[in-house]
Design a protein around this motif. Structure first.
Motif, mmCIF file in Angstrom:
data_model
loop_
_atom_site.group_PDB
_atom_site.id
_atom_site.type_symbol
_atom_site.label_atom_id
_atom_site.label_comp_id
_atom_site.label_asym_id
_atom_site.label_seq_id
_atom_site.Cartn_x
_atom_site.Cartn_y
_atom_site.Cartn_z
ATOM 1 N N GLY A 122 84.124 71.867 105.688
ATOM 2 C CA GLY A 122 83.470 72.740 104.705
ATOM 3 C C GLY A 122 82.526 73.759 105.329
ATOM 4 N N ALA A 123 82.140 73.558 106.586
ATOM 5 C CA ALA A 123 81.270 74.540 107.243
ATOM 6 C C ALA A 123 82.100 75.776 107.586
ATOM 7 N N GLU A 124 81.430 76.942 107.613
ATOM 8 C CA GLU A 124 82.159 78.183 107.881
ATOM 9 C C GLU A 124 81.448 79.031 108.919
ATOM 10 N N TYR A 125 82.270 79.722 109.703
ATOM 11 C CA TYR A 125 81.758 80.707 110.654
ATOM 12 C C TYR A 125 82.419 82.037 110.323
ATOM 13 N N LYS A 126 81.612 83.036 110.011
ATOM 14 C CA LYS A 126 82.122 84.357 109.600
ATOM 15 C C LYS A 126 83.180 84.225 108.507
ATOM 16 N N GLY A 127 82.913 83.368 107.530
ATOM 17 C CA GLY A 127 83.804 83.232 106.382
ATOM 18 C C GLY A 127 85.065 82.426 106.646
ATOM 19 N N GLN A 128 85.211 81.893 107.842
ATOM 20 C CA GLN A 128 86.402 81.089 108.180
ATOM 21 C C GLN A 128 85.986 79.633 108.395
ATOM 22 N N MET A 175 81.661 63.878 105.533
ATOM 23 C CA MET A 175 81.577 64.698 104.316
ATOM 24 C C MET A 175 82.406 64.097 103.186
ATOM 25 N N ILE A 176 83.602 63.637 103.534
ATOM 26 C CA ILE A 176 84.380 62.801 102.606
ATOM 27 C C ILE A 176 84.901 61.635 103.431
ATOM 28 N N THR A 177 85.235 60.560 102.755
ATOM 29 C CA THR A 177 85.680 59.382 103.508
ATOM 30 C C THR A 177 86.998 58.848 102.978
ATOM 31 N N THR A 178 87.731 58.190 103.872
ATOM 32 C CA THR A 178 88.914 57.423 103.458
ATOM 33 C C THR A 178 88.684 55.962 103.866
ATOM 34 N N VAL A 196 85.516 65.807 95.029
ATOM 35 C CA VAL A 196 84.052 65.887 95.112
ATOM 36 C C VAL A 196 83.574 66.520 96.426
ATOM 37 N N LEU A 197 84.514 67.044 97.213
ATOM 38 C CA LEU A 197 84.115 67.638 98.487
ATOM 39 C C LEU A 197 83.092 68.758 98.281
ATOM 40 N N GLU A 198 83.400 69.677 97.365
ATOM 41 C CA GLU A 198 82.494 70.818 97.136
ATOM 42 C C GLU A 198 81.116 70.310 96.688
ATOM 43 N N GLU A 199 81.133 69.305 95.815
ATOM 44 C CA GLU A 199 79.881 68.705 95.322
ATOM 45 C C GLU A 199 79.086 68.090 96.485
ATOM 46 N N HIS A 200 79.814 67.434 97.406
ATOM 47 C CA HIS A 200 79.147 66.823 98.567
ATOM 48 C C HIS A 200 78.511 67.891 99.464
ATOM 49 N N ILE A 201 79.239 68.983 99.659
ATOM 50 C CA ILE A 201 78.700 70.054 100.505
ATOM 51 C C ILE A 201 77.435 70.623 99.858
ATOM 52 N N ASN A 202 77.538 70.897 98.546
ATOM 53 C CA ASN A 202 76.362 71.456 97.850
ATOM 54 C C ASN A 202 75.185 70.497 97.914
ATOM 55 N N ALA A 203 75.466 69.205 97.759
ATOM 56 C CA ALA A 203 74.376 68.217 97.764
ATOM 57 C C ALA A 203 73.697 68.173 99.133
ATOM 58 N N ARG A 204 74.487 68.210 100.186
ATOM 59 C CA ARG A 204 73.881 68.129 101.529
ATOM 60 C C ARG A 204 73.098 69.413 101.838
ATOM 61 N N ARG A 205 73.626 70.535 101.378
ATOM 62 C CA ARG A 205 72.877 71.788 101.570
ATOM 63 C C ARG A 205 71.583 71.759 100.756
ATOM 64 N N ARG A 206 71.659 71.185 99.575
ATOM 65 C CA ARG A 206 70.457 71.094 98.726
ATOM 66 C C ARG A 206 69.418 70.185 99.382
ATOM 67 N N PRO A 233 67.705 61.216 106.360
ATOM 68 C CA PRO A 233 68.694 60.809 105.362
ATOM 69 C C PRO A 233 69.261 62.038 104.656
ATOM 70 N N SER A 234 70.588 62.083 104.508
ATOM 71 C CA SER A 234 71.233 63.326 104.057
ATOM 72 C C SER A 234 72.411 63.105 103.132
ATOM 73 N N GLY A 235 72.611 61.899 102.657
ATOM 74 C CA GLY A 235 73.811 61.592 101.855
ATOM 75 C C GLY A 235 73.856 62.376 100.552
ATOM 76 N N PRO A 236 75.066 62.508 99.980
ATOM 77 C CA PRO A 236 75.218 63.324 98.776
ATOM 78 C C PRO A 236 74.555 62.719 97.535
ATOM 79 N N ALA A 237 74.269 61.411 97.565
ATOM 80 C CA ALA A 237 73.676 60.795 96.367
ATOM 81 C C ALA A 237 72.150 60.687 96.473
ATOM 82 N N LEU A 238 71.583 61.282 97.506
ATOM 83 C CA LEU A 238 70.125 61.247 97.693
ATOM 84 C C LEU A 238 69.440 61.945 96.513
ATOM 85 N N THR A 239 68.360 61.354 96.006
ATOM 86 C CA THR A 239 67.649 61.992 94.889
ATOM 87 C C THR A 239 66.427 62.749 95.418
#
Ligand code: PLP
Length: 382
Positions: free
Chosen positions: A173-179, A197-200, A256-266, A360-366
């Motif tokens: 999900g990280a990007e360099y110059k839009g790629q 970022m996502i898990t299996t 939920v990948l996009e949600e996870h990225i937004n959460a970690r950035r937040r 701590p940086s998980g997507p469910a962090l409050t």
């Protein structure tokens, strides 16, 4: 209530979106409880659509397996050299050793904490001078989700005609110059380990540039079976494919990948906002808008001469408050197992290791969780 009675705040917990079980159930219903199957195909397609750039993706049992199979296809063998970022997790370098080759470690630059293009050039020129041969591959890493300086690295790689294998295990999900990270090199590895970022649950993927590479990856990952009615092998094979059950989790996680990225950035933005007035604490930040980190783990550097406390004192205080933090990666050139490997350094990664901490940086962090973490720091200052 004392701090110790607080629930534990983990560094990077997996977070399920809810759709995962549906895909697993489908696998059970159709009795595809085997390696390969519709979930594997679906997950690979989802990842290809997500990354773009006409890449071909093969889901595997781990990110480490992906690095291994990329190196196999790049022809790495006994006595060869492969350039690898020193500031990383050992899985970036171990597969070089699996093949009897030798890692050559290159230090980081201070902006992204990733491979220094200047030292990369120095290392290539010096290895050619000393050994008469070019290194077989270059492994830059997008550590903590921060894109490496890909323009510079790719330019040097193409000048010397050395293929690049990106380690994007932490950088989905990280990007360099839009790629998207993971689409620059001839190959790239992704990881779906439990804390990524996502898990299996455990898993990885190899991003390939051609359908032929993807077919060859599948061939090696399924025991290198020749086309024959019986079991026949002309190459050494591996058992590295992802199971259809794990891929079902991956398909669900794509929702939920996009949600996870937004959460970690937040999380990252919140930490920065709350600690902006604290002298002696700095963050790994996007150097400019060309870099869009996914902020997998928000990482800080503590200057004890200003804060009055060291990284280790802070880590122990966090532990007392039932908060998991982690030192930055110990560079590979300092690891006993790689002590004999050549290293081209500038002491950046050593300083990062000494002074750095992942929060701590998980997507469910409050935001309450983040306040608890920040308060440990504020209490130490006052
Ligand atoms: C930078 C880096 N490279 C490679 C890996 C290996 O991935 P895996 O654990 O899926 O084998 C990881 C994560 O574990 C990693 O953080």
């Amino acid at each position: 209530m004392t701090m110790n009675n607080n629930k534990r705040i983990w560094l990077s917990l997996a977070h399920m979106g809810g759709q995962e079980q549906q895909f697993i159930q489908e696998a059970f219903n159709s009795n595809w409880v085997v390696p390969l199957g519709p979930n594997v195909d679906g997950f690979e397609k989802d990842l290809e659509n997500y990354l773009g750039e006409n890449k071909h993706i093969v889901a595997l049992s781990a990110g480490t397996a992906a690095i291994h199979l990329a190196l196999v296809q790049l022809g790495v063998g006994p006595g060869d050299e492969v350039i690898c970022q020193s500031f990383t997790f050992s899985a970036s370098a171990n597969p070089i050793k699996y093949l009897g080759a030798n890692p050559v470690f290159v230090d980081s630059e201070p902006e992204t904490w990733n491979m220094s293009p200047e030292l990369l050039r120095k290392a290539i020129e010096d290895r050619i001078y000393r050994t008469g041969r070019k290194p077989k591959a270059i492994i830059p890493v997008h550590l903590y989700g921060m894109p490496a300086k890909m323009d510079e690295i790719m330019a040097i790689a193409s000048e010397f005609e050395i293929p690049v294998l990106e380690d994007a295990a932490e950088a989905l999900g990280a990007e360099y110059k839009g790629q998207k990270c993971g689409t620059f090199g001839e190959f790239a590895c992704l990881s779906f380990n439990g804390n990524k970022m996502i898990t299996t649950s455990g898993g990885g993927a190899l991003v390939c540039s051609t359908p032929e590479e993807a077919a060859m990856t599948r061939f090696y990952a399924t025991q290198a079976r020749d086309k024959a009615p019986h079991y026949q092998h002309s190459k050494v094979g591996y058992n590295y494919r992802m199971s259809n059950i794990c891929a079902g989790i991956g398909r669900g996680q794509m929702y939920v990948l996009e949600e996870h990225i937004n959460a970690r950035r937040r999380n990252h933005a919140l930490y920065r906002e709350k600690l902006k007035d604290i002298d002696g604490i700095s963050f790994l930040v996007d150097p400019n808008p060309d870099y869009q980190s996914n902020h997998w783990l928000t990482s800080i550097i503590i200057d004890p001469s200003i804060t009055g406390f060291t990284r280790e004192e802070l880590r122990l205080k966090m532990e007392e408050a039932n908060i998991e933090t982690r030192q930055l990666w110990k560079p590979m050139h300092l690891q006993p197992v790689f002590a004999d490997c050549p290293f081209y350094g500038n002491s950046i990664s050593e300083k990062l290791f000494e002074k750095g901490l992942c929060l701590p940086s998980g997507p469910a962090l409050t935001s309450e969780d983040i306040n608890r973490v920040v308060n440990v720091i504020l209490n130490l200052i006052s």
